[in-house]
Design an enzyme around this catalytic site. Structure first.
Site, mmCIF file in Angstrom:
data_model
loop_
_atom_site.group_PDB
_atom_site.id
_atom_site.type_symbol
_atom_site.label_atom_id
_atom_site.label_comp_id
_atom_site.label_asym_id
_atom_site.label_seq_id
_atom_site.Cartn_x
_atom_site.Cartn_y
_atom_site.Cartn_z
ATOM 1 N N ASN A 14 0.878 -1.176 0.000
ATOM 2 C CA ASN A 14 0.000 0.000 0.000
ATOM 3 C C ASN A 14 0.912 1.222 0.000
ATOM 4 O O ASN A 14 1.490 1.585 1.020
ATOM 5 C CB ASN A 14 -0.881 -0.046 1.257
ATOM 6 C CG ASN A 14 -1.856 1.116 1.318
ATOM 7 O OD1 ASN A 14 -1.787 2.026 0.491
ATOM 8 N ND2 ASN A 14 -2.745 1.094 2.290
ATOM 9 N N GLU A 36 -8.045 -5.139 5.200
ATOM 10 C CA GLU A 36 -7.887 -4.817 3.782
ATOM 11 C C GLU A 36 -6.727 -5.587 3.156
ATOM 12 O O GLU A 36 -6.796 -5.970 1.997
ATOM 13 C CB GLU A 36 -7.702 -3.306 3.613
ATOM 14 C CG GLU A 36 -9.008 -2.561 3.891
ATOM 15 C CD GLU A 36 -8.844 -1.044 3.975
ATOM 16 O OE1 GLU A 36 -8.412 -0.576 5.046
ATOM 17 O OE2 GLU A 36 -9.140 -0.366 2.994
ATOM 18 N N HIS A 81 -12.561 2.995 -0.103
ATOM 19 C CA HIS A 81 -12.582 1.941 0.933
ATOM 20 C C HIS A 81 -13.324 0.690 0.438
ATOM 21 O O HIS A 81 -13.826 -0.093 1.244
ATOM 22 C CB HIS A 81 -13.298 2.402 2.228
ATOM 23 C CG HIS A 81 -12.648 3.513 2.967
ATOM 24 N ND1 HIS A 81 -13.372 4.535 3.549
ATOM 25 C CD2 HIS A 81 -11.349 3.753 3.250
ATOM 26 C CE1 HIS A 81 -12.547 5.372 4.146
ATOM 27 N NE2 HIS A 81 -11.315 4.920 3.986
ATOM 28 N N ARG A 88 -11.224 15.651 7.449
ATOM 29 C CA ARG A 88 -12.016 16.068 6.274
ATOM 30 C C ARG A 88 -13.431 16.425 6.699
ATOM 31 O O ARG A 88 -14.013 15.763 7.557
ATOM 32 C CB ARG A 88 -12.087 14.936 5.241
ATOM 33 C CG ARG A 88 -10.767 14.616 4.599
ATOM 34 C CD ARG A 88 -10.942 13.557 3.515
ATOM 35 N NE ARG A 88 -9.725 12.780 3.397
ATOM 36 C CZ ARG A 88 -9.681 11.454 3.366
ATOM 37 N NH1 ARG A 88 -10.786 10.738 3.404
ATOM 38 N NH2 ARG A 88 -8.537 10.829 3.277
ATOM 39 N N ARG A 133 -2.466 -2.078 -3.580
ATOM 40 C CA ARG A 133 -3.682 -1.295 -3.378
ATOM 41 C C ARG A 133 -3.605 -0.084 -4.300
ATOM 42 O O ARG A 133 -2.634 0.682 -4.271
ATOM 43 C CB ARG A 133 -3.760 -0.823 -1.927
ATOM 44 C CG ARG A 133 -4.955 0.050 -1.704
ATOM 45 C CD ARG A 133 -4.928 0.673 -0.337
ATOM 46 N NE ARG A 133 -6.115 1.500 -0.192
ATOM 47 C CZ ARG A 133 -6.216 2.480 0.677
ATOM 48 N NH1 ARG A 133 -5.213 2.767 1.483
ATOM 49 N NH2 ARG A 133 -7.306 3.179 0.752
#
Ligand code: AMP
Length: 398
Positions: free
Chosen positions: A7, A385, A180, A241, A91
């Site tokens: 990743n 993940e 996601h 965010r 990823r």
């Protein structure tokens, strides 16, 4: 077969080596501050000590070289040679409309990922650098791209179109993509397994509540809506965010504070969310919870606003699917924060959901947290993940 999961961020690189047959993690680690002074690699074989080594890493190729050396180290390594790494799973953040599933990485695929750079200018170029570095060091090892956006490609048009001039979709592909996806897919499947129901017959809402946060509606095994949009800025209130706001606020703040659009966007991405709402107390829910427990107004307002937004989306997605069987909480906050889960579930009585307060105290493990007679089930399902990427990679290369 051992799968190396990568990743890659612009200055960081997380990795895990996973045995695809047993699904056991063999080693994991992280390279930080790549291309910056003071870079370091953290490496930990499963069941072994964590090692932190400060060492120069001018670029991602050097970082991957250090990862491979750590994995093959005589004393603390877990493989003898590169031949013991059967494939690499990368990823990739944005696959646009091009990638609705994972894919073997070829030169054409690399070009197609590059074509999506516009849609994720901070992430996709970094993902491509990771691919390039692996290609240089392991030219004969197959590689697979697993896209954050792929799972959401099943959304119907009425869910992914914005109320904007249609030509922006036609010309620039401005639409909801969602992110996601690997986590939403993994967690929704796992929820069906835990409940002993058929995935293809269920209506599931997944709340991925981490530093980045998103929610999705999964009906009969297909994503039908999700809260993140063209970019990961839309939807829930996140660590830093803003999530959904009135778009007119951008111009309003730019005028009032004498800032450019770029500067306001940086504020929306980096200085908003629970960090901004708590008046810069923290983006970390552990600090926010302490403040809430101490009775501070800023902790209270932040946790309540965050939880309320999640509950509002759950209501919207129950409507989108005309019902819901299970609501899952995952990622750092979803898995570990009973307080947030309680405040979300307080809004869900009308759905026929009753939280079991005692079971809700669970942290970081699979658990049904609703009462046995609750019509809609609530569950904590830790996401994984990396394992999901390893599974996708194995399925394509075996
Ligand atoms: P993530 O982005 O999934 O790593 O989630 C990060 C968020 O999860 C942070 O706000 C953390 O406060 C929260 N978190 C992670 N671990 C814990 C924990 N053990 N207890 C409470 N919150 C946690």
């Amino acid at each position: 077969m051992n799968i190396l999961v990568i990743n890659c961020g612009s200055s960081s690189l997380k990795f895990q080596l996973i045995d695809a047959e047993t699904e056991k993690q063999i080693a994991k680690g992280l390279c930080e501050r790549i291309g910056i002074d003071g870079s370091q690699i953290v490496y930990q074989p499963a069941g072994g000590e964590k090692e932190e080594t400060v060492t120069p890493m001018p670029d991602h190729t050097k970082a991957i070289e250090l990862v491979l050396n750590a994995l093959m180290n005589e004393k603390t390594g877990v493989v003898k040679s590169l031949d013991e790494i059967g494939a690499v799973g990368h990823r990739i953040v944005h696959g646009g409309e091009k990638f609705a599933s994972s894919t073997i990485i070829t030169d054409e695929v690399i070009e197609a990922i590059r074509a999506c750079n516009d849609l994720a200018p901070l992430h996709n170029p970094a993902n491509l650098i990771g691919i390039d570095a692996c290609k240089k060091l392991m030219p004969d090892t197959p590689m697979v791209g697993v896209f954050d956006t792929a799972f959401h490609q099943t959304m119907p048009q009425h869910a992914y179109l914005y109320g904007l001039p249609y030509e922006y979709y036609e010309k620039y592909k401005v639409r909801r993509y969602g992110f996601h996806g690997t986590s939403h897919s993994y967690v929704s499947k796992r929820a069906a397994e835990i409940l002993g129901k058929k995935y293809e017959d269920m209506k599931i809402i997944v709340c991925h509540l981490g530093n980045g946060a998103s929610i999705s509606a999964v009906e009969n095994g297909r994503c039908v809506d999700t809260s993140m949009g063209l970019t990961p800025l839309e939807g829930l209130i996140m660590g830093t965010r803003s999530g959904d706001i009135d778009p007119a606020i951008i111009e309003f703040i730019a005028h009032k504070e004498n800032k450019t659009i770029d500067e306001v966007m940086t504020i929306l991405n980096k200085k908003s969310g629970v960090l901004g709402l708590s008046d810069n107390l923290s983006s970390d829910f552990r600090d926010l919870e302490k403040s809430y427990v101490a009775g501070e107004e800023r902790g209270l307002r932040t946790i309540l606003a965050f939880s309320y937004r999640v509950a509002k989306y759950i209501g919207a997605y129950a409507a989108a699917m005309n019902g819901v069987d299970a609501i899952c909480f995952t990622a750092g906050v979803g898995e570990n924060n009973p307080l947030v889960r309680k405040h979300v579930c307080e809004h869900l009585g009308y759905l026929g959901m009753t939280l079991d307060e005692e079971k809700n105290q669970v942290r970081g493990e699979d658990r049904e947290i609703s009462t046995p007679d609750s019509k809609v089930k609530a569950l904590v399902v830790p996401t994984n993940e990396e394992l999901a990427i390893a599974r996708e990679t194995f399925a394509l290369v075996k």
